[in-house]
Design a protein around this motif. Sequence first.
Motif, PDB file in Angstrom:
ATOM      1  N   GLY A  53       0.837  -1.207   0.000  1.00 40.54           N
ATOM      2  CA  GLY A  53       0.000   0.000   0.000  1.00 40.54           C
ATOM      3  C   GLY A  53       0.864   1.245   0.000  1.00 40.54           C
ATOM      4  N   LYS A  54       0.516   2.219   0.816  1.00 39.88           N
ATOM      5  CA  LYS A  54       1.277   3.471   0.889  1.00 39.88           C
ATOM      6  C   LYS A  54       2.710   3.231   1.370  1.00 39.88           C
ATOM      7  CE  LYS A  54       2.003   7.883   0.934  1.00 39.88           C
ATOM      8  NZ  LYS A  54       2.592   8.413  -0.310  1.00 39.88           N
ATOM      9  N   GLY A  55       2.882   2.150   2.120  1.00 42.12           N
ATOM     10  CA  GLY A  55       4.213   1.823   2.623  1.00 42.12           C
ATOM     11  C   GLY A  55       5.208   1.584   1.497  1.00 42.12           C
ATOM     12  N   THR A 118       1.735   1.346   8.516  1.00 43.78           N
ATOM     13  CA  THR A 118       0.695   0.348   8.796  1.00 43.78           C
ATOM     14  C   THR A 118      -0.669   1.033   8.852  1.00 43.78           C
ATOM     15  OG1 THR A 118       0.858   0.777  11.135  1.00 43.78           O
ATOM     16  CG2 THR A 118       2.344  -0.902  10.248  1.00 43.78           C
ATOM     17  N   PRO A 119      -1.757   0.269   8.996  1.00 49.33           N
ATOM     18  CA  PRO A 119      -3.046   0.906   9.315  1.00 49.33           C
ATOM     19  C   PRO A 119      -2.926   1.740  10.596  1.00 49.33           C
ATOM     20  CG  PRO A 119      -3.369  -1.365   8.622  1.00 49.33           C
ATOM     21  CD  PRO A 119      -1.884  -1.172   8.748  1.00 49.33           C
ATOM     22  N   GLN A 140       3.095   7.538   9.050  1.00 52.69           N
ATOM     23  CA  GLN A 140       1.961   7.950   8.221  1.00 52.69           C
ATOM     24  C   GLN A 140       0.942   8.778   8.999  1.00 52.69           C
ATOM     25  OE1 GLN A 140       0.855   8.580   5.464  1.00 52.69           O
ATOM     26  NE2 GLN A 140       2.650   7.837   4.387  1.00 52.69           N
ATOM     27  N   LYS A 141       0.081   9.453   8.239  1.00 52.72           N
ATOM     28  CA  LYS A 141      -1.018  10.222   8.792  1.00 52.72           C
ATOM     29  C   LYS A 141      -2.245   9.342   8.898  1.00 52.72           C
ATOM     30  CE  LYS A 141      -3.643   9.938   6.021  1.00 52.72           C
ATOM     31  NZ  LYS A 141      -4.257   9.074   5.048  1.00 52.72           N
ATOM     32  N   PHE A 243      -6.438  -2.121   3.110  1.00 52.42           N
ATOM     33  CA  PHE A 243      -7.044  -0.851   2.727  1.00 52.42           C
ATOM     34  C   PHE A 243      -8.416  -0.582   3.345  1.00 52.42           C
ATOM     35  CE2 PHE A 243      -9.259   2.196  -0.013  1.00 52.42           C
ATOM     36  CZ  PHE A 243      -8.304   3.186  -0.114  1.00 52.42           C
ATOM     37  N   ASN A 244      -9.293  -1.614   3.394  1.00 58.64           N
ATOM     38  CA  ASN A 244     -10.679  -1.354   3.817  1.00 58.64           C
ATOM     39  C   ASN A 244     -10.855  -1.282   5.325  1.00 58.64           C
ATOM     40  OD1 ASN A 244     -11.556  -1.122   1.172  1.00 58.64           O
ATOM     41  ND2 ASN A 244     -11.694  -3.350   0.961  1.00 58.64           N
TER      42      ASN A 244
END
Length: 454
Positions: A53-55, A118-119, A140-141, A243-244
């Motif tokens: 993902g964003k990672g 991470t989430p 992350q934000k 993601f979800n």
Amino acid sequence: MTHSTSARSTSTRRDFLKQTLVGGVAIGWSASSWSRVYGANERLNVASIGTGGKGWDDLTQVAKSPNVNVVALCDIDESQVHLGRAAEKISSAAKFTDYRKLLDDANQKAFDAVIVSTPDHMHAPIALPAMQLGKHVYCQKPLTHTVHEARQMRLAATKYKVVTQMGNQIQSHQFYRTAVKLVHDGAIGKVKEVHAWQSGHMGWILADDRPATKDEVPSTVHWDEWLGVAPERPYVGKIYHSFNWRGWQDFSNGQLGDFGCHILDPVSMALKLSSPLKVTAEATAMNREVWYKKSKVSYEFPATELTVAGPIKVTWYDGDGHFPSSESHGLPASYKLPASGSVLIGEKGTLVIPHVAAPKLFPEEKFADFKIEEVPARDHYVSWADACRGADHTTSHFDYAVPLTETVLLGTVAIRLPGETLLWDAAKGTITNNAKANALLTKPYRKGFEPKWL
Ligand SMILES: NC(=O)c1ccc[n+]([C@@H]2O[C@H](COP(=O)([O-])OP(=O)(O)OC[C@H]3O[C@@H](n4cnc5c(N)ncnc54)[C@H](O)[C@@H]3O)[C@@H](O)[C@H]2O)c1
């Protein structure tokens, strides 16, 4: 799967305690000022946690610096799009599926800094122990899942003198930087009112309640580690990982949590906002599991040198097609608001800051000959890595990112208590008039994953 690493760090915990400050000590310096100075050929050793993902983007953006050595990768999912691709790209890096193992005594000596992608529910539980080991952090934000965690992150960054950066990378984009400068230069005069919105569809709300069914956990997924601090629940394919998880209260803070630290960032930076004085919200009905589908959150902040006298009102709108009304923003009917962004109404004009496009000044006739000076972009990722090496500074360090995150998270507390005006005492870190809201500033932590608080 290997859990050991042969890479050797060129810096140790002791080095961090003997830090050399660039330019000497100055009172009021931000946490971004604390790194030791590295030798010209000395690289920053980085561990990346959450590599899908964003990672993946965070990892590759940081790794592009010639001064960075990625020595460890950690992801709870060993499949190709998560740990696999990252392990292929950086084959020399040690691989982990549990951050606790990565941060244990034997392994943590190999790196100086961590990326946490991470989430949201696992940001603080991973970043806090990392900072306690003296590791610099790119996280992350939104920075954390609760207000209490956010405060702990700031305390840790200060106490352990580490370089920090929140992953709201648009802050470093020329469009946001230009918008902030326009306000600082007085282009629209002192600001009277702000409206900010994210009108996108929340495609990640996939259920109305927790499913009664469960699925077999894929062989690549370490589900207990994915849950981490969150209460136990069975694995169900697709609706949480990946993601979800955004749709679920145990792991995220809904659309405001997802976008607030981006869209409210240039507002906060332009107006030099501190913490809100009060917040009240309207939202579609929710149970204890799933986030709302539409909200309006009204904040009041203390006035600053960039705002007119008296508290400054900032209103947030989100949900499918939810925009501020044209009466509130006063822009020409012919102008179509961007899908997400903010509008700052000043005494001398109005500034629209789209997310992400060039800022625009109104009335158009008044600003027809106004030359907007573009402020060059910074590299949000490499500037962090360079700051860790004592060669640059960060702008979304936790002295800045924590109050912004707190603002966002106080909004999500208000969303869970619609219609109630919550009074926030930033110095004490409490909501002074509502015990139920105060209880929502923190949450229970699952045994085995409890963070070590400061
Ligand atoms: N700055 C931005 O523009 C931006 C954009 C998207 C997401 N984000 C943020 O990035 C973070 C991740 O979001 P995403 O959309 O990539 O989520 P995702 O679920 O798609 O990816 C998360 C990754 O972390 C891994 N992971 C999950 N729990 C882990 C744990 N305990 N330890 C190690 N690895 C773990 C997953 O397997 C996956 O590879 C969130 O905080 C989100 O808000 C920021």
